[in-house]
Design a protein around this motif. Sequence first.
Motif, PDB file in Angstrom:
ATOM      1  N   MET A   6     -65.554   9.490  30.251  1.00 60.79           N
ATOM      2  CA  MET A   6     -64.746  10.312  30.640  1.00 60.79           C
ATOM      3  C   MET A   6     -64.889  11.679  30.042  1.00 60.79           C
ATOM      4  N   VAL A   7     -65.504  11.905  28.809  1.00 58.10           N
ATOM      5  CA  VAL A   7     -65.953  13.188  28.386  1.00 58.10           C
ATOM      6  C   VAL A   7     -66.686  14.289  29.271  1.00 58.10           C
ATOM      7  N   GLU A   8     -67.789  13.111  29.503  1.00 55.34           N
ATOM      8  CA  GLU A   8     -68.634  13.837  30.750  1.00 55.34           C
ATOM      9  C   GLU A   8     -68.164  14.108  32.027  1.00 55.34           C
ATOM     10  N   MET A   9     -67.122  13.224  32.850  1.00 56.18           N
ATOM     11  CA  MET A   9     -66.701  13.606  33.774  1.00 56.18           C
ATOM     12  C   MET A   9     -65.944  14.987  33.822  1.00 56.18           C
ATOM     13  N   SER A  10     -65.088  14.897  32.424  1.00 53.71           N
ATOM     14  CA  SER A  10     -64.244  16.252  32.275  1.00 53.71           C
ATOM     15  C   SER A  10     -64.864  17.526  32.221  1.00 53.71           C
ATOM     16  N   ALA A  11     -66.186  17.357  31.710  1.00 51.54           N
ATOM     17  CA  ALA A  11     -66.977  18.696  31.580  1.00 51.54           C
ATOM     18  C   ALA A  11     -67.658  18.846  32.929  1.00 51.54           C
ATOM     19  N   LEU A  12     -67.901  17.849  33.712  1.00 50.91           N
ATOM     20  CA  LEU A  12     -68.418  18.125  35.044  1.00 50.91           C
ATOM     21  C   LEU A  12     -67.447  18.676  36.136  1.00 50.91           C
ATOM     22  N   ASN A  13     -66.129  18.060  35.761  1.00 47.79           N
ATOM     23  CA  ASN A  13     -64.935  18.660  36.582  1.00 47.79           C
ATOM     24  C   ASN A  13     -64.863  20.023  36.433  1.00 47.79           C
ATOM     25  N   HIS A  14     -64.832  20.529  35.156  1.00 53.71           N
ATOM     26  CA  HIS A  14     -64.343  22.066  35.031  1.00 53.71           C
ATOM     27  C   HIS A  14     -65.759  22.845  35.479  1.00 53.71           C
ATOM     28  N   LEU A  15     -66.875  22.300  35.474  1.00 59.35           N
ATOM     29  CA  LEU A  15     -68.001  23.198  35.771  1.00 59.35           C
ATOM     30  C   LEU A  15     -67.882  23.162  37.348  1.00 59.35           C
ATOM     31  N   MET A  16     -67.283  22.060  37.767  1.00 61.69           N
ATOM     32  CA  MET A  16     -67.320  22.064  39.364  1.00 61.69           C
ATOM     33  C   MET A  16     -66.097  22.970  39.793  1.00 61.69           C
ATOM     34  N   SER A  17     -65.066  23.032  39.177  1.00 70.08           N
ATOM     35  CA  SER A  17     -63.882  23.995  39.598  1.00 70.08           C
ATOM     36  C   SER A  17     -64.447  25.511  39.419  1.00 70.08           C
ATOM     37  N   THR A  18     -65.295  25.772  38.303  1.00 67.73           N
ATOM     38  CA  THR A  18     -65.504  27.050  38.233  1.00 67.73           C
ATOM     39  C   THR A  18     -66.717  27.449  39.287  1.00 67.73           C
ATOM     40  N   HIS A  19     -67.392  26.384  39.760  1.00 70.95           N
ATOM     41  CA  HIS A  19     -68.262  26.863  40.806  1.00 70.95           C
ATOM     42  C   HIS A  19     -67.473  27.151  42.184  1.00 70.95           C
ATOM     43  N   VAL A  20     -66.485  26.047  42.246  1.00 70.05           N
ATOM     44  CA  VAL A  20     -65.552  26.280  43.357  1.00 70.05           C
ATOM     45  C   VAL A  20     -64.992  27.690  43.601  1.00 70.05           C
ATOM     46  N   LEU A  21     -64.271  28.132  42.303  1.00 68.85           N
ATOM     47  CA  LEU A  21     -63.802  29.502  42.236  1.00 68.85           C
ATOM     48  C   LEU A  21     -64.852  30.670  42.630  1.00 68.85           C
ATOM     49  N   GLN A  22     -65.936  30.489  42.232  1.00 67.12           N
ATOM     50  CA  GLN A  22     -67.106  31.357  42.501  1.00 67.12           C
ATOM     51  C   GLN A  22     -67.354  31.217  43.976  1.00 67.12           C
ATOM     52  N   GLN A  23     -67.650  30.147  44.600  1.00 67.50           N
ATOM     53  CA  GLN A  23     -67.667  30.098  46.183  1.00 67.50           C
ATOM     54  C   GLN A  23     -66.717  30.693  46.987  1.00 67.50           C
ATOM     55  N   ALA A  24     -65.409  30.183  46.259  1.00 74.80           N
ATOM     56  CA  ALA A  24     -64.267  30.941  46.980  1.00 74.80           C
ATOM     57  C   ALA A  24     -64.234  32.195  47.343  1.00 74.80           C
ATOM     58  N   GLN A  25     -64.638  33.082  46.196  1.00 78.71           N
ATOM     59  CA  GLN A  25     -64.752  34.478  46.060  1.00 78.71           C
ATOM     60  C   GLN A  25     -65.645  34.739  46.938  1.00 78.71           C
ATOM     61  N   GLN A  26     -66.935  34.312  47.158  1.00 81.73           N
ATOM     62  CA  GLN A  26     -67.936  34.547  47.894  1.00 81.73           C
ATOM     63  C   GLN A  26     -67.407  34.512  49.465  1.00 81.73           C
ATOM     64  N   ILE A  27     -66.871  33.203  49.808  1.00 74.76           N
ATOM     65  CA  ILE A  27     -66.545  33.096  51.184  1.00 74.76           C
ATOM     66  C   ILE A  27     -65.542  33.926  51.413  1.00 74.76           C
ATOM     67  N   GLU A  28     -64.589  34.642  50.568  1.00 75.53           N
ATOM     68  CA  GLU A  28     -63.455  35.576  51.044  1.00 75.53           C
ATOM     69  C   GLU A  28     -64.204  36.866  51.244  1.00 75.53           C
ATOM     70  N   LEU A  29     -65.269  37.155  50.267  1.00 78.29           N
ATOM     71  CA  LEU A  29     -66.045  38.283  50.564  1.00 78.29           C
ATOM     72  C   LEU A  29     -66.842  38.300  51.847  1.00 78.29           C
ATOM     73  N   LEU A  30     -67.330  37.187  52.277  1.00 79.05           N
ATOM     74  CA  LEU A  30     -68.117  37.100  53.646  1.00 79.05           C
ATOM     75  C   LEU A  30     -66.983  37.009  54.749  1.00 79.05           C
ATOM     76  N   TYR A  31     -66.041  36.624  54.426  1.00 83.10           N
ATOM     77  CA  TYR A  31     -64.910  36.725  55.708  1.00 83.10           C
ATOM     78  C   TYR A  31     -64.576  38.121  56.049  1.00 83.10           C
ATOM     79  N   GLU A  32     -64.142  38.768  54.772  1.00 86.91           N
ATOM     80  CA  GLU A  32     -63.602  40.234  54.877  1.00 86.91           C
ATOM     81  C   GLU A  32     -65.075  41.227  55.512  1.00 86.91           C
TER      82      GLU A  32
END
Length: 317
Positions: free
Chosen positions: A243-269
């Motif tokens: 559970m501790v490892e899954m929580s850490a991986l979940n947070h890292l995944m959310s961080t990468h998803v946020l970065q990808q969302a910003q990059q996708i928005e920039l590509l869309y513009e």
Amino acid sequence: MSKVRDRTEDFKDVARRSALSLGYDESKTAALLASFIMHKPRQRSGFTRAALKTLESIGTLEQFLMKHKKDYVDLHRTTEQERDSIEHEVTIFVKSCKEQIDVLRNSINEEDANSKGWLGLKGDNLNADTIAHKHGVVLILSEKLHSVTSQFDQLRAIRFQDAINRVTPRRKRKSTTKSNAAEASASSSLDPDMKRDSEVRDSDVSQTAPVRVQEQLLDNETRALQVELNCLLDSVQETETKMVEMSALNHLMSTHVLQQAQQIELLYEQAVEATQNVELGNKELTQAIQRNSSSRTFLLLFLFVLTFSILFLDWYS
């Protein structure tokens, strides 16, 4: 050569008398002259005020992280509940700053859409430069927020690693204790067996046999319960680690998803801007084709008139 005379004071006297003749008193005249010397600061736009507020919020978040950095990392300074509270407050800060940045980005897009003409063409260059400057401001705020969240991600990774390190040695100690207890129980079970054998040989077999069978059943049930509890403890500890490892991986995944969302928005513009440029290029090509066809028609007409003129002059002569 005549000497130059400074008549600044004469000009001031004339300006003062003219002001008095127009109804200005001494206080209004002094305020007017002061306004010419010390200009009032320009009133900031709504975008500038919102951007400064967002920057102030990000600075407050960074100060909060620097203030509670040791409390969040050091295990002996605070409890788990206090660290969870710090993490919750940081999450609320980050979410609020992200919403403010999104509001600024949406206001830029609305201003860009309103600045276009009825053909979809952009307005003057000044407005385009202003919109580009605002996009740069939003990009700087996003990078600033991302740097602060990266610092907090590092602190959270340290916390999760400490939690995993605390769980792993405990499992090793429990397994060692379990093996020692099993050996001790085995040895202790052998000693009573030997003693019971000696007692059985000394006493009557018919009287001690039921007691011995009952004790043997109780010992077997105790060992079975001990083994079952040890298995349950190992499974619980393993689940906690996962559970501790899954929580850490979940947070890292959310961080990468946020970065990808910003990059996708920039590509869309960029894709939208490229589409607009292609449309403008097509319009320019259409206009160039029309100008080429009109110039070709004019050239043919000019050659026809010239040929007819030459033939007429030849016939006339």
